[in-house]
Design a protein around this motif. Structure first.
Motif, PDB file in Angstrom:
ATOM      1  N   GLU A  55     -11.566 -39.718  38.171  1.00 32.17           N
ATOM      2  CA  GLU A  55     -11.074 -41.155  37.552  1.00 32.17           C
ATOM      3  C   GLU A  55     -10.244 -41.948  38.590  1.00 32.17           C
ATOM      4  O   GLU A  55      -9.642 -41.498  39.365  1.00 32.17           O
ATOM      5  N   ALA A  56     -10.556 -42.990  38.702  1.00 34.85           N
ATOM      6  CA  ALA A  56      -9.972 -44.012  39.576  1.00 34.85           C
ATOM      7  C   ALA A  56      -8.566 -44.198  39.223  1.00 34.85           C
ATOM      8  O   ALA A  56      -8.062 -44.700  38.157  1.00 34.85           O
ATOM      9  N   VAL A  57      -7.566 -43.997  40.176  1.00 37.52           N
ATOM     10  CA  VAL A  57      -6.213 -44.244  39.970  1.00 37.52           C
ATOM     11  C   VAL A  57      -5.492 -44.727  41.159  1.00 37.52           C
ATOM     12  O   VAL A  57      -6.036 -44.752  42.329  1.00 37.52           O
ATOM     13  N   LYS A  58      -4.392 -45.493  40.767  1.00 37.75           N
ATOM     14  CA  LYS A  58      -3.542 -46.128  42.027  1.00 37.75           C
ATOM     15  C   LYS A  58      -2.670 -45.001  42.231  1.00 37.75           C
ATOM     16  O   LYS A  58      -1.692 -44.695  41.746  1.00 37.75           O
ATOM     17  N   SER A  59      -2.974 -44.529  43.589  1.00 37.78           N
ATOM     18  CA  SER A  59      -2.227 -43.115  44.140  1.00 37.78           C
ATOM     19  C   SER A  59      -0.857 -43.607  44.505  1.00 37.78           C
ATOM     20  O   SER A  59       0.075 -42.706  44.648  1.00 37.78           O
ATOM     21  N   CYS A  60      -0.688 -45.111  44.477  1.00 35.52           N
ATOM     22  CA  CYS A  60       0.965 -45.381  44.650  1.00 35.52           C
ATOM     23  C   CYS A  60       1.815 -45.281  43.526  1.00 35.52           C
ATOM     24  O   CYS A  60       3.030 -45.564  43.521  1.00 35.52           O
ATOM     25  N   SER A  61       0.985 -45.081  42.388  1.00 42.64           N
ATOM     26  CA  SER A  61       1.786 -44.999  41.395  1.00 42.64           C
ATOM     27  C   SER A  61       1.863 -43.736  40.224  1.00 42.64           C
ATOM     28  O   SER A  61       1.952 -43.603  39.360  1.00 42.64           O
ATOM     29  N   LEU A  62       1.431 -42.716  41.258  1.00 42.06           N
ATOM     30  CA  LEU A  62       1.580 -41.225  40.942  1.00 42.06           C
ATOM     31  C   LEU A  62       2.423 -40.565  41.986  1.00 42.06           C
ATOM     32  O   LEU A  62       2.393 -40.771  42.979  1.00 42.06           O
ATOM     33  N   PHE A  63       3.017 -39.366  41.366  1.00 46.49           N
ATOM     34  CA  PHE A  63       3.552 -38.524  42.184  1.00 46.49           C
ATOM     35  C   PHE A  63       2.595 -37.431  42.480  1.00 46.49           C
ATOM     36  O   PHE A  63       1.844 -37.035  41.892  1.00 46.49           O
ATOM     37  N   ALA A  64       2.950 -36.925  44.023  1.00 47.03           N
ATOM     38  CA  ALA A  64       1.966 -35.874  44.557  1.00 47.03           C
ATOM     39  C   ALA A  64       2.108 -34.695  43.441  1.00 47.03           C
ATOM     40  O   ALA A  64       1.051 -34.147  43.265  1.00 47.03           O
ATOM     41  N   VAL A  65       3.120 -34.387  42.928  1.00 47.90           N
ATOM     42  CA  VAL A  65       3.255 -33.177  42.097  1.00 47.90           C
ATOM     43  C   VAL A  65       2.386 -33.178  40.648  1.00 47.90           C
ATOM     44  O   VAL A  65       1.811 -32.391  40.301  1.00 47.90           O
ATOM     45  N   GLN A  66       2.031 -34.597  40.562  1.00 50.64           N
ATOM     46  CA  GLN A  66       1.281 -34.829  39.285  1.00 50.64           C
ATOM     47  C   GLN A  66      -0.275 -34.596  39.479  1.00 50.64           C
ATOM     48  O   GLN A  66      -0.915 -34.319  38.544  1.00 50.64           O
ATOM     49  N   ALA A  67      -0.520 -34.550  40.922  1.00 52.67           N
ATOM     50  CA  ALA A  67      -1.966 -34.123  41.093  1.00 52.67           C
ATOM     51  C   ALA A  67      -2.087 -32.696  41.420  1.00 52.67           C
ATOM     52  O   ALA A  67      -3.157 -32.259  41.659  1.00 52.67           O
ATOM     53  N   ASP A  68      -0.802 -32.047  41.263  1.00 51.63           N
ATOM     54  CA  ASP A  68      -1.002 -30.434  41.463  1.00 51.63           C
ATOM     55  C   ASP A  68      -2.158 -29.928  40.577  1.00 51.63           C
ATOM     56  O   ASP A  68      -2.217 -30.024  39.420  1.00 51.63           O
ATOM     57  N   GLY A  69      -2.958 -28.853  41.074  1.00 54.73           N
ATOM     58  CA  GLY A  69      -3.963 -28.314  40.608  1.00 54.73           C
ATOM     59  C   GLY A  69      -5.187 -29.099  40.336  1.00 54.73           C
ATOM     60  O   GLY A  69      -6.178 -28.616  39.677  1.00 54.73           O
ATOM     61  N   ARG A  70      -5.194 -30.342  40.792  1.00 56.23           N
ATOM     62  CA  ARG A  70      -6.232 -31.298  40.444  1.00 56.23           C
ATOM     63  C   ARG A  70      -7.020 -31.656  41.617  1.00 56.23           C
ATOM     64  O   ARG A  70      -6.643 -31.180  42.818  1.00 56.23           O
ATOM     65  N   SER A  71      -7.948 -32.421  41.554  1.00 55.08           N
ATOM     66  CA  SER A  71      -9.108 -32.715  42.514  1.00 55.08           C
ATOM     67  C   SER A  71      -8.794 -34.352  42.941  1.00 55.08           C
ATOM     68  O   SER A  71      -8.973 -35.075  42.224  1.00 55.08           O
ATOM     69  N   VAL A  72      -8.621 -34.610  44.061  1.00 58.96           N
ATOM     70  CA  VAL A  72      -8.541 -35.995  44.747  1.00 58.96           C
ATOM     71  C   VAL A  72      -9.774 -36.218  45.401  1.00 58.96           C
ATOM     72  O   VAL A  72     -10.057 -35.540  46.564  1.00 58.96           O
ATOM     73  N   THR A  73     -10.397 -37.349  45.691  1.00 63.05           N
ATOM     74  CA  THR A  73     -11.372 -37.851  46.565  1.00 63.05           C
ATOM     75  C   THR A  73     -10.855 -39.241  46.860  1.00 63.05           C
ATOM     76  O   THR A  73     -10.463 -40.117  46.267  1.00 63.05           O
ATOM     77  N   THR A  74     -10.736 -39.197  48.369  1.00 60.90           N
ATOM     78  CA  THR A  74     -10.533 -40.363  48.938  1.00 60.90           C
ATOM     79  C   THR A  74     -11.711 -41.154  49.818  1.00 60.90           C
ATOM     80  O   THR A  74     -12.808 -40.393  49.908  1.00 60.90           O
ATOM     81  N   ILE A  75     -11.436 -42.100  50.297  1.00 62.70           N
ATOM     82  CA  ILE A  75     -12.491 -42.716  50.867  1.00 62.70           C
ATOM     83  C   ILE A  75     -13.281 -41.937  52.053  1.00 62.70           C
ATOM     84  O   ILE A  75     -14.227 -41.902  52.526  1.00 62.70           O
ATOM     85  N   GLU A  76     -12.353 -40.898  52.722  1.00 60.23           N
ATOM     86  CA  GLU A  76     -12.767 -40.069  53.670  1.00 60.23           C
ATOM     87  C   GLU A  76     -13.714 -39.132  53.272  1.00 60.23           C
ATOM     88  O   GLU A  76     -14.571 -38.427  53.933  1.00 60.23           O
ATOM     89  N   GLY A  77     -13.650 -38.978  51.836  1.00 55.09           N
ATOM     90  CA  GLY A  77     -14.533 -37.819  51.228  1.00 55.09           C
ATOM     91  C   GLY A  77     -15.921 -38.398  50.705  1.00 55.09           C
ATOM     92  O   GLY A  77     -16.886 -37.468  50.028  1.00 55.09           O
ATOM     93  N   LEU A  78     -16.409 -39.684  51.084  1.00 51.21           N
ATOM     94  CA  LEU A  78     -17.273 -40.136  50.292  1.00 51.21           C
ATOM     95  C   LEU A  78     -18.685 -39.652  51.052  1.00 51.21           C
ATOM     96  O   LEU A  78     -19.762 -39.418  50.480  1.00 51.21           O
ATOM     97  N   ALA A  79     -18.484 -39.968  52.298  1.00 56.41           N
ATOM     98  CA  ALA A  79     -19.671 -39.771  53.351  1.00 56.41           C
ATOM     99  C   ALA A  79     -20.072 -38.295  53.302  1.00 56.41           C
ATOM    100  O   ALA A  79     -18.998 -37.542  53.136  1.00 56.41           O
ATOM    101  N   LYS A  80     -21.288 -37.823  53.283  1.00 56.56           N
ATOM    102  CA  LYS A  80     -21.780 -36.439  53.274  1.00 56.56           C
ATOM    103  C   LYS A  80     -22.589 -36.337  54.410  1.00 56.56           C
ATOM    104  O   LYS A  80     -23.669 -36.990  54.821  1.00 56.56           O
ATOM    105  N   ASP A  81     -22.637 -35.249  55.160  1.00 64.45           N
ATOM    106  CA  ASP A  81     -23.566 -34.725  56.384  1.00 64.45           C
ATOM    107  C   ASP A  81     -23.628 -36.009  56.918  1.00 64.45           C
ATOM    108  O   ASP A  81     -24.883 -36.355  57.673  1.00 64.45           O
ATOM    109  N   GLY A  82     -22.660 -36.625  57.519  1.00 68.89           N
ATOM    110  CA  GLY A  82     -22.715 -37.621  58.230  1.00 68.89           C
ATOM    111  C   GLY A  82     -23.417 -39.200  57.876  1.00 68.89           C
ATOM    112  O   GLY A  82     -23.647 -39.956  58.665  1.00 68.89           O
TER     113      GLY A  82
END
Ligand code: FES
Ligand code: FES
Length: 159
Positions: A55-82
């Motif tokens: 789910e798209a979320v604004k990462s400035c409006s969440l604490f890191a602890v709220q993502a504990d145990g969860r999965s985050v994808t950032t722009i760096e994670g979109l490209a695959k195999d170059g």
């Protein structure tokens, strides 16, 4: 300090963090993933958008602890195999950026639009990007970039 374990772009990241640490600062400063930007202090610009369990979320409006145990994808994670993600290709091909500051958040939000609706109308694209501000482009080429990506993803069946 509190322990968190967050899967970021497919890699499990276990860290001790201050309970008040924002997710965006965890990504940028703790992990060095500076593709996620901070463009405001009012949760309005969307430059900090990441996917949290898809789910798209604004990462400035969440604490890191709220993502504990969860999965985050950032722009760096979109490209695959170059190879760029089709949405990144769309922004490249259609010149969907100028200064590029809004672009990581824009691309992440655009990915969610197509995830929910593979063939959105222009109005649906614009509505889906309402939480992301761009001060440069006037949005026209951003819409074209999303449409380009939608076409390519449909052709490849890559959704
Ligand atoms: S930094 Fe502007 S909405 Fe998060
Ligand atoms: S390209 Fe500059 S803010 Fe969007």
């Amino acid at each position: 300090m509190t322990s968190v374990t967050i899967s970021v772009n497919g890699t499990s990241q276990a860290r001790q963090v201050e309970p008040r640490l924002l997710l965006v600062h965890f990504l940028r400063e703790t992990l060095g993933l500076t593709g996620t930007h901070v463009g405001c202090d009012t949760s309005q610009c969307g430059a900090c958008t990441v996917l949290l369990d898809g789910e798209a979320v604004k990462s400035c409006s969440l604490f890191a602890v709220q993502a504990d145990g969860r999965s985050v994808t950032t722009i760096e994670g979109l490209a695959k195999d170059g190879k760029l993600h089709p949405m990144q290709e769309g922004f490249w091909e259609k010149h969907g950026l100028q200064c590029g500051f809004c672009t990581p958040g824009m691309i992440i939000s655009a990915c969610q639009i197509l995830e929910r609706n593979p063939n959105p109308s222009e109005a649906e694209i614009r509505r889906g990007l309402e939480g992301n501000m761009c001060r440069c482009t006037g949005y026209a080429n951003i819409v074209k970039a999303v449409q380009h990506a939608a076409g390519n993803m449909a052709d490849r069946g890559a959704r």
